[in-house]
Design a protein around this motif. Structure first.
Motif, PDB file in Angstrom:
ATOM      1  N   ASP A 126      45.946 -10.646   7.626  1.00 55.12           N
ATOM      2  CA  ASP A 126      46.853 -11.752   7.902  1.00 55.12           C
ATOM      3  C   ASP A 126      47.723 -11.388   9.102  1.00 55.12           C
ATOM      4  N   HIS A 127      47.767 -12.259  10.108  1.00 53.77           N
ATOM      5  CA  HIS A 127      48.536 -12.005  11.329  1.00 53.77           C
ATOM      6  C   HIS A 127      50.022 -11.788  11.053  1.00 53.77           C
ATOM      7  N   ALA A 128      50.522 -12.284   9.930  1.00 55.58           N
ATOM      8  CA  ALA A 128      51.943 -12.173   9.611  1.00 55.58           C
ATOM      9  C   ALA A 128      52.309 -10.827   8.979  1.00 55.58           C
ATOM     10  N   ASP A 129      51.340 -10.007   8.666  1.00 52.46           N
ATOM     11  CA  ASP A 129      51.609  -8.713   8.029  1.00 52.46           C
ATOM     12  C   ASP A 129      52.363  -7.802   8.995  1.00 52.46           C
ATOM     13  N   PRO A 130      53.600  -7.425   8.677  1.00 53.05           N
ATOM     14  CA  PRO A 130      54.384  -6.574   9.586  1.00 53.05           C
ATOM     15  C   PRO A 130      53.793  -5.166   9.759  1.00 53.05           C
ATOM     16  N   TYR A 131      52.952  -4.762   8.838  1.00 54.02           N
ATOM     17  CA  TYR A 131      52.320  -3.444   8.928  1.00 54.02           C
ATOM     18  C   TYR A 131      51.408  -3.351  10.151  1.00 54.02           C
ATOM     19  N   LEU A 132      50.868  -4.485  10.597  1.00 55.76           N
ATOM     20  CA  LEU A 132      50.011  -4.504  11.787  1.00 55.76           C
ATOM     21  C   LEU A 132      50.782  -4.027  13.016  1.00 55.76           C
ATOM     22  N   ARG A 133      51.993  -4.528  13.197  1.00 53.13           N
ATOM     23  CA  ARG A 133      52.817  -4.123  14.352  1.00 53.13           C
ATOM     24  C   ARG A 133      53.161  -2.638  14.277  1.00 53.13           C
ATOM     25  N   SER A 134      53.444  -2.170  13.091  1.00 54.22           N
ATOM     26  CA  SER A 134      53.760  -0.758  12.905  1.00 54.22           C
ATOM     27  C   SER A 134      52.578   0.116  13.299  1.00 54.22           C
ATOM     28  N   CYS A 135      51.392  -0.250  12.827  1.00 51.77           N
ATOM     29  CA  CYS A 135      50.174   0.513  13.163  1.00 51.77           C
ATOM     30  C   CYS A 135      49.882   0.445  14.653  1.00 51.77           C
ATOM     31  N   ALA A 136      50.072  -0.727  15.250  1.00 54.03           N
ATOM     32  CA  ALA A 136      49.829  -0.893  16.688  1.00 54.03           C
ATOM     33  C   ALA A 136      50.790  -0.029  17.492  1.00 54.03           C
ATOM     34  N   ASP A 137      52.040  -0.043  17.132  1.00 54.53           N
ATOM     35  CA  ASP A 137      53.052   0.744  17.839  1.00 54.53           C
ATOM     36  C   ASP A 137      52.753   2.244  17.736  1.00 54.53           C
ATOM     37  N   GLU A 138      52.412   2.704  16.548  1.00 56.94           N
ATOM     38  CA  GLU A 138      52.091   4.119  16.348  1.00 56.94           C
ATOM     39  C   GLU A 138      50.815   4.509  17.093  1.00 56.94           C
ATOM     40  N   ALA A 139      49.819   3.631  17.100  1.00 56.51           N
ATOM     41  CA  ALA A 139      48.558   3.913  17.793  1.00 56.51           C
ATOM     42  C   ALA A 139      48.787   4.064  19.289  1.00 56.51           C
ATOM     43  N   ILE A 140      49.574   3.175  19.872  1.00 62.86           N
ATOM     44  CA  ILE A 140      49.875   3.258  21.301  1.00 62.86           C
ATOM     45  C   ILE A 140      50.573   4.576  21.611  1.00 62.86           C
ATOM     46  N   ALA A 141      51.518   4.958  20.776  1.00 66.62           N
ATOM     47  CA  ALA A 141      52.232   6.222  20.991  1.00 66.62           C
ATOM     48  C   ALA A 141      51.292   7.421  20.887  1.00 66.62           C
ATOM     49  N   LEU A 142      50.437   7.436  19.876  1.00 67.58           N
ATOM     50  CA  LEU A 142      49.505   8.555  19.694  1.00 67.58           C
ATOM     51  C   LEU A 142      48.527   8.690  20.861  1.00 67.58           C
ATOM     52  N   VAL A 143      47.950   7.575  21.284  1.00 66.54           N
ATOM     53  CA  VAL A 143      46.978   7.609  22.375  1.00 66.54           C
ATOM     54  C   VAL A 143      47.662   7.988  23.690  1.00 66.54           C
ATOM     55  N   THR A 144      48.827   7.438  23.941  1.00 64.39           N
ATOM     56  CA  THR A 144      49.554   7.730  25.179  1.00 64.39           C
ATOM     57  C   THR A 144      49.929   9.203  25.267  1.00 64.39           C
ATOM     58  N   VAL A 145      50.423   9.763  24.181  1.00 67.18           N
ATOM     59  CA  VAL A 145      50.783  11.186  24.178  1.00 67.18           C
ATOM     60  C   VAL A 145      49.540  12.051  24.348  1.00 67.18           C
ATOM     61  N   HIS A 146      48.452  11.680  23.695  1.00 69.09           N
ATOM     62  CA  HIS A 146      47.217  12.454  23.811  1.00 69.09           C
ATOM     63  C   HIS A 146      46.708  12.465  25.259  1.00 69.09           C
ATOM     64  N   CYS A 147      46.817  11.332  25.942  1.00 70.21           N
ATOM     65  CA  CYS A 147      46.318  11.225  27.322  1.00 70.21           C
ATOM     66  C   CYS A 147      47.262  11.860  28.337  1.00 70.21           C
ATOM     67  N   GLY A 148      48.520  11.939  28.003  1.00 66.43           N
ATOM     68  CA  GLY A 148      49.497  12.564  28.899  1.00 66.43           C
ATOM     69  C   GLY A 148      49.544  11.901  30.264  1.00 66.43           C
ATOM     70  N   THR A 149      49.590  12.713  31.302  1.00 62.37           N
ATOM     71  CA  THR A 149      49.709  12.200  32.668  1.00 62.37           C
ATOM     72  C   THR A 149      48.435  11.512  33.152  1.00 62.37           C
ATOM     73  N   LEU A 150      47.333  11.675  32.442  1.00 62.54           N
ATOM     74  CA  LEU A 150      46.069  11.057  32.844  1.00 62.54           C
ATOM     75  C   LEU A 150      45.914   9.631  32.301  1.00 62.54           C
ATOM     76  N   VAL A 151      46.894   9.142  31.571  1.00 57.92           N
ATOM     77  CA  VAL A 151      46.794   7.819  30.960  1.00 57.92           C
ATOM     78  C   VAL A 151      46.537   6.740  32.011  1.00 57.92           C
ATOM     79  N   ASP A 152      47.081   6.907  33.207  1.00 57.60           N
ATOM     80  CA  ASP A 152      46.912   5.901  34.260  1.00 57.60           C
ATOM     81  C   ASP A 152      45.520   5.909  34.876  1.00 57.60           C
ATOM     82  N   THR A 153      44.714   6.919  34.597  1.00 61.68           N
ATOM     83  CA  THR A 153      43.367   6.990  35.161  1.00 61.68           C
ATOM     84  C   THR A 153      42.320   6.337  34.261  1.00 61.68           C
ATOM     85  N   ILE A 154      42.704   5.969  33.063  1.00 62.92           N
ATOM     86  CA  ILE A 154      41.762   5.419  32.077  1.00 62.92           C
ATOM     87  C   ILE A 154      41.705   3.900  32.225  1.00 62.92           C
TER      88      ILE A 154
END
Length: 113
Positions: free
Chosen positions: A23-51
């Motif tokens: 369900d699009h209204a589930d607030p847990y979706l935003r939480s998971c999305a926010d955490e996923a962006i943070a995890l992927v961004t930190v993993h990629c580090g300075t190379l994030v702009d090359t992907i």
């Protein structure tokens, strides 16, 4: 080559809702999305702009979906909530980044410790 761009929490939450049939209204979706962006961004580090944006977006979606499904993984095992999808309980991956590693590897190179 497409320009690199990290997805926004709102756009990733919308994609995640469709990807996991939630369900699009589930607030847990935003939480998971926010955490996923943070995890992927930190993993990629300075190379994030090359992907490429499409690869970065897919990596974030895979991580977000993994985080979303952890909510229903009873004692680290999935398959108890919906026997139509997974008739046999299976272990849930402990690392939500597992699906993102192969997608990001071509742009991040080999890590040396």
């Amino acid at each position: 080559m497409e320009e690199a761009a990290t997805p926004t929490t709102d756009s990733l939450a919308r994609d995640l809702a469709q990807y996991v049939s939630a369900d699009h209204a589930d607030p847990y979706l935003r939480s998971c999305a926010d955490e996923a962006i943070a995890l992927v961004t930190v993993h990629c580090g300075t190379l994030v702009d090359t992907i490429p944006a499409s690869v970065l977006g897919r990596a974030c979606l895979e991580v977000a979906a993994s985080l979303y499904h952890h909510r229903t993984a009873l004692a680290g095992v999935t398959g108890f909530e919906d026997t139509d999808i997974s008739p046999v309980p299976t272990p849930a991956p402990r690392n939500p980044m597992l699906g993102a590693y192969p997608l990001l590897r071509p742009w991040l190179g080999v890590g040396i410790a």
